[in-house]
Design a protein around this motif. Structure first.
Motif, short mmCIF file in Angstrom:
data_model
loop_
_atom_site.label_atom_id
_atom_site.label_comp_id
_atom_site.label_asym_id
_atom_site.label_seq_id
_atom_site.Cartn_x
_atom_site.Cartn_y
_atom_site.Cartn_z
N THR A 43 0.83 -1.21 0.00
CA THR A 43 0.00 0.00 0.00
C THR A 43 0.86 1.25 0.00
N GLN A 44 1.88 1.28 0.83
CA GLN A 44 2.78 2.43 0.89
C GLN A 44 3.52 2.61 -0.43
N TYR A 50 2.23 6.44 -6.98
CA TYR A 50 1.17 7.29 -7.51
C TYR A 50 1.55 8.76 -7.38
N SER A 51 2.07 9.14 -6.24
CA SER A 51 2.51 10.51 -6.05
C SER A 51 3.64 10.86 -7.01
N TYR A 112 8.82 9.30 -16.48
CA TYR A 112 7.37 9.15 -16.36
C TYR A 112 6.94 7.75 -16.80
N VAL A 113 7.46 7.30 -17.93
CA VAL A 113 7.08 5.98 -18.45
C VAL A 113 7.49 4.88 -17.48
N LEU A 117 4.91 2.43 -15.36
CA LEU A 117 4.95 0.97 -15.42
C LEU A 117 5.16 0.37 -14.03
N ASN A 118 6.02 0.98 -13.23
CA ASN A 118 6.23 0.49 -11.86
C ASN A 118 4.96 0.61 -11.03
N LEU A 119 4.22 1.69 -11.20
CA LEU A 119 2.95 1.86 -10.48
C LEU A 119 1.96 0.78 -10.88
#
Length: 161
Positions: A43-44, A50-51, A112-113, A117-119
């Motif tokens: 979650t963290q 996301y931020s 950004y890309v 992808l990590n998000l």
């Protein structure tokens, strides 16, 4: 005739059974705590990514604006050079600033890309379609261009992160 019952009851087993029960109970608790820790960590991580992606979007927009500003500064410096109020070093510095702005823009798009992808991976929503969509957004007609004419500024307006 004889009837009898024979029973064997150990008086002392060393507490092996109760120790195994306690050990299993503690292992269960440990597994539950590990699960909770992993849920909190995930979650963290998702919130952090996301931020970061939101920040990356703003950075890409700012870098795009920096290209417009650098291009405008270069044109003004070239005009000043033609009039005689600026020298060639000023023009070269302005060109270098423009190229740096273009490189920073490309770098911020790349960041950004990767963060996006990590998000998606951390959130568990990455799939082949999301990678295809992302790939479509990075087509050759939307690449960062080093062309210094008016066409490239129109191209930059069409680029979105």
């Amino acid at each position: 005739n004889q009837i009898g019952i024979q029973a064997s009851l150990p008086i002392y087993t060393g507490g092996r059974t109760s120790a195994q029960v306690r050990q299993s109970t503690h292992l269960l608790e440990q597994s539950q705590y590990d699960l909770l820790d992993q849920q909190r960590s995930t979650t963290q991580s998702v919130r952090s990514l996301y931020s970061q992606v939101r920040s990356d979007v703003l950075t890409v927009k700012a870098r795009k604006q920096a290209i417009v500003s650098s291009r405008s500064a270069l044109e003004a410096t070239r005009s000043g050079y033609e009039v005689g109020t600026r020298n060639i070093v000023d023009v070269l510095d302005a060109e270098q600033a423009l190229y740096q702005a273009l490189a920073d823009y490309a770098s911020s798009r790349y960041t950004y890309v990767l963060d996006l992808l990590n998000l998606r991976q951390a959130a568990g929503i990455i799939d082949i379609n999301s990678v295809r969509d992302l790939n479509e957004s990075l087509k050759a007609d939307r690449q960062v261009s080093l062309v210094l004419n008016d066409e490239s500024s129109d191209e930059l307006e069409n680029v979105t992160p």
